[in-house]
Design an enzyme around this catalytic site. Sequence first.
Site, mmCIF file in Angstrom:
data_model
loop_
_atom_site.group_PDB
_atom_site.id
_atom_site.type_symbol
_atom_site.label_atom_id
_atom_site.label_comp_id
_atom_site.label_asym_id
_atom_site.label_seq_id
_atom_site.Cartn_x
_atom_site.Cartn_y
_atom_site.Cartn_z
ATOM 1 C CG ASP A 425 -1.927 1.070 1.261
ATOM 2 O OD1 ASP A 425 -3.110 0.770 1.040
ATOM 3 O OD2 ASP A 425 -1.549 2.245 1.475
ATOM 4 C CD GLU A 468 -4.251 3.565 -1.333
ATOM 5 O OE1 GLU A 468 -5.235 2.799 -1.329
ATOM 6 O OE2 GLU A 468 -3.535 3.786 -0.353
HETATM 7 N N1 LIG Z 1 -4.621 9.180 -8.066
HETATM 8 C C1 LIG Z 1 -5.284 8.145 -7.587
HETATM 9 N N2 LIG Z 1 -5.590 8.085 -6.286
HETATM 10 C C2 LIG Z 1 -6.249 7.036 -5.798
HETATM 11 C C3 LIG Z 1 -6.657 5.989 -6.649
HETATM 12 N N3 LIG Z 1 -7.275 5.079 -5.872
HETATM 13 C C4 LIG Z 1 -7.274 5.530 -4.606
HETATM 14 N N4 LIG Z 1 -6.645 6.722 -4.543
HETATM 15 C C5 LIG Z 1 -6.439 7.596 -3.406
HETATM 16 O O1 LIG Z 1 -5.567 6.964 -2.497
HETATM 17 C C6 LIG Z 1 -5.747 7.612 -1.226
HETATM 18 C C7 LIG Z 1 -5.654 6.570 -0.154
HETATM 19 O O2 LIG Z 1 -5.711 7.253 1.054
HETATM 20 P P1 LIG Z 1 -5.738 6.566 2.473
HETATM 21 O O3 LIG Z 1 -6.383 5.215 2.376
HETATM 22 O O4 LIG Z 1 -6.333 7.528 3.424
HETATM 23 O O5 LIG Z 1 -4.282 6.285 2.825
HETATM 24 P P2 LIG Z 1 -2.949 7.087 2.633
HETATM 25 O O6 LIG Z 1 -3.121 8.553 2.490
HETATM 26 O O7 LIG Z 1 -2.209 6.417 1.540
HETATM 27 O O8 LIG Z 1 -2.227 6.808 4.000
HETATM 28 P P3 LIG Z 1 -1.617 5.458 4.555
HETATM 29 O O9 LIG Z 1 -2.090 4.335 3.733
HETATM 30 O O10 LIG Z 1 -2.101 5.375 5.956
HETATM 31 O O11 LIG Z 1 -0.132 5.626 4.484
HETATM 32 C C8 LIG Z 1 -7.103 8.297 -1.290
HETATM 33 O O12 LIG Z 1 -6.908 9.688 -1.324
HETATM 34 C C9 LIG Z 1 -7.695 7.841 -2.618
HETATM 35 O O13 LIG Z 1 -8.453 8.846 -3.250
HETATM 36 C C10 LIG Z 1 -6.357 6.090 -8.031
HETATM 37 O O14 LIG Z 1 -6.682 5.230 -8.844
HETATM 38 N N5 LIG Z 1 -5.674 7.184 -8.446
#
Ligand SMILES: Nc1nc2c(ncn2[C@@H]2O[C@H](COP(=O)(O)OP(=O)(O)OP(=O)(O)O)[C@@H](O)[C@H]2O)c(=O)[nH]1
Length: 547
Positions: A425, A468
């Site tokens: 992740d 992600e």
């Molecule tokens: N650009 C982009 N962003 C994505 C996609 N799928 C998910 N996200 C973003 O990934 C982010 C995941 O955020 P969180 O689950 O809060 O986790 P994080 O900010 O990575 O923090 P930690 O995992 O705790 O380190 C969110 O802002 C989603 O909008 C995608 O296909 N493209």
Amino acid sequence: MSAKRDDIQQQLEQLRASYLAQLQQGWSDVMAEAGQLLEADNSGWQSIAQALKLRFHTLAGSAGTFGLPELGQQAKALEMELGAWLDIDRRPDLTSKQQFLERVQELSNHSSHQQQQLPSTLFQPSDDEFTRKARILVFSKDGQLGQQLHSALEPFGHQVQSVQQLELLRAAVLERQPDVLMLDMPQQRVPQGLKTLINTMQKDEQHPTVLFVVGEKESFAHSLAAVRLGAAGYFIKPVNAAAIELRIQRLLTKRQQARFRVLIVDDDVMLARHYQLIIEQAGMEAKVVNDPAKMLIGLQGFQPDVILLDVNMPECSGPELAQIIRFKDEWLGVPIIYLSSETDSQRQLDALVKAGDDFISKPITDQALAVTVFARAQRARQLAEMMTRDSLTGLLQHATVKDRLSDEIAKAKRSKQELVVAMLDLDHFKKVNDQYGHLIGDQVISSLANLLQQKLRKTDVIGRYGGEEFLLALPDCSLQKATDILNNIRQSFQAIPFSAQEQSFSCTFSAGLARVDTQLSSDENIERADQALYKAKHNGRNRVELA
Ligand SMILES: Nc1nc2c(ncn2[C@@H]2O[C@H](COP(=O)(O)OP(=O)(O)OP(=O)(O)O)[C@@H](O)[C@H]2O)c(=O)[nH]1
């Protein structure tokens, strides 16, 4: 021509020689049957005419393929004449039968003198010796672009060399045969010497180079100048290395697809072997099944992209076989092409309505066969990929990667080999999106996907599990080895410089690993890896933790 192609050519020639020998031997039987037709009474003539019709049908379908198109056409005419008699169910009169016998005699005499027409150039898609690691040559008057691309692209395993003078570029091209030339083009005009060199590189038959242009600004005139140089991409400074890497990956993935697989079902052993050689010569894999009853086994083991099906076989017809194939959901997407000397379009359409996608009329030239099969296979592969692959990263989608993990668990149970499941992740990814926008976020996701594909083995399963999040299955791998591999990837990823809004930044990911317990379900194993991932996040991120 490579040794393999030489070998195939030789086999094709041997096959032609055997065909001609068999043909010559067969004429005495044909003549005997035609003689019987002459003498047959009212009740016996149909069965003899049927047998002869089948012989000429087979000859019409095969002679052209073995370089005797004229013989094939004449055989077709005789087949049709017999068909006309049988259709109206009226015994031909003596004169018609005598004329028929004379034509058969004439054909038999002629066939020994007919010259084989060997096919001209065969269809051979360009040789692909590409790996996922590209050789990149940067030509720039200042060394900065080279340095930047070097540090950005080396983590992906690409080799980057930078040169600043035309003479050095010439030498580097000869020595390294680059996959990609990155041309720094501050102005629209390019000196003639450089243009000529680029042109030669692009047209190299053995190893064509792809051109990417780096310009100073986003403008129509600059883009047009790049297009006129034959560029496959135009980037502006400061270059976004992740976007360039994406382009390179797309290019390489396209070129290094696994070879298309074609299953040939035809009871005519020689003809099927000929098709097999032609398809192999065109760079595809081909498997022959001569007995229709064995087709399902052939399908299971070979997993073809395309099925070539003979229409007339003794035990069951092509359309019947096609319907059996379509009974199984898993083969619904595989195109079926009928191969037949059937010229009646209504019968062709009937066959297509039952099942099947296309009709190729025999005789078909070797070139047309190879091109048709290649195009069908390519399209089928693209569609299959679209159904199972994530569009942003090209990795397996959530449901598919879970299925593949289940398969791997079953395999590990049988083979008693170790299997590791990993959950990855991106760290603080929300911040990346918030600060640089979703598009840049997408590039980060794609870069990690590319890096995983680059660094893991072909046998490893890689999927995009969520936005992600990534799920991996590493067969035949110890937990220690998997930890080392993931740590290595983690460090490489951390070193990739991303750029947006004139700022450079880097990203990290966390990973949770679990040795698969084959007594547990795939969901339970994923859950264990997920808990380890949670531990990695909790312990400060940018780390690998074990379940
Ligand atoms: N650009 C982009 N962003 C994505 C996609 N799928 C998910 N996200 C973003 O990934 C982010 C995941 O955020 P969180 O689950 O809060 O986790 P994080 O900010 O990575 O923090 P930690 O995992 O705790 O380190 C969110 O802002 C989603 O909008 C995608 O296909 N493209």
